[in-house]
Design an enzyme around this catalytic site. Structure first.
Site, PDB file in Angstrom:
ATOM      1  N   CYS A  41      17.829 -12.802 -19.944  1.00 23.21           N
ATOM      2  CA  CYS A  41      17.892 -12.923 -21.407  1.00 23.21           C
ATOM      3  C   CYS A  41      16.960 -14.033 -21.896  1.00 23.21           C
ATOM      4  O   CYS A  41      17.172 -15.208 -21.586  1.00 23.21           O
ATOM      5  CB  CYS A  41      19.333 -13.235 -21.802  1.00 23.21           C
ATOM      6  SG  CYS A  41      19.570 -13.858 -23.462  1.00 23.21           S
ATOM      7  N   CYS A  66      18.720 -16.760 -23.870  1.00 28.10           N
ATOM      8  CA  CYS A  66      19.527 -17.626 -23.005  1.00 28.10           C
ATOM      9  C   CYS A  66      18.654 -18.708 -22.366  1.00 28.10           C
ATOM     10  O   CYS A  66      19.084 -19.857 -22.233  1.00 28.10           O
ATOM     11  CB  CYS A  66      20.208 -16.816 -21.916  1.00 28.10           C
ATOM     12  SG  CYS A  66      21.378 -15.592 -22.532  1.00 28.10           S
TER      13      CYS A  66
END
Length: 96
Positions: free
Chosen positions: A20, A23
């Site tokens: 991600c 993230c």
């Protein structure tokens, strides 16, 4: 479960995935917050790729996602990411 639900400290759990991009941007903020709040708040990471059952249990549909526990109870869940200052402001009410 042991480290979160039985923690004597409030817990900020950072649900993330290594794949991600958001993230990856949020992780340094969470890590800086963890260093500065050591001994006051427990901070952990939950890799949803390795723990899909926990992601399902907490209805995590996308990452990054933040979960806040205190005294074994889930008190807040926040989709998205916060910077270090926002994390401090959000968690300040759980400091005793």
């Amino acid at each position: 479960q042991e480290k979160v639900l039985k923690s004597p400290l409030p817990v900020l759990l950072f649900a993330m995935s290594p794949s991600c991009p958001s993230c990856s941007v949020a992780a340094p903020h969470v890590e800086a917050f963890a260093r500065e709040s050591r001994g006051k708040i427990r901070v952990g990471k939950l890799n949803i790729q390795f723990n899909p059952q926990l992601a399902a249990r907490f209805n995590i549909m996308s990452v990054p996602y933040l979960l806040i526990f205190d005294k074994g109870q889930l008190l807040e869940d926040l989709p998205g990411a916060l910077d270090k200052h926002q994390l401090l402001m959000k968690m300040s009410k759980y400091l005793y």
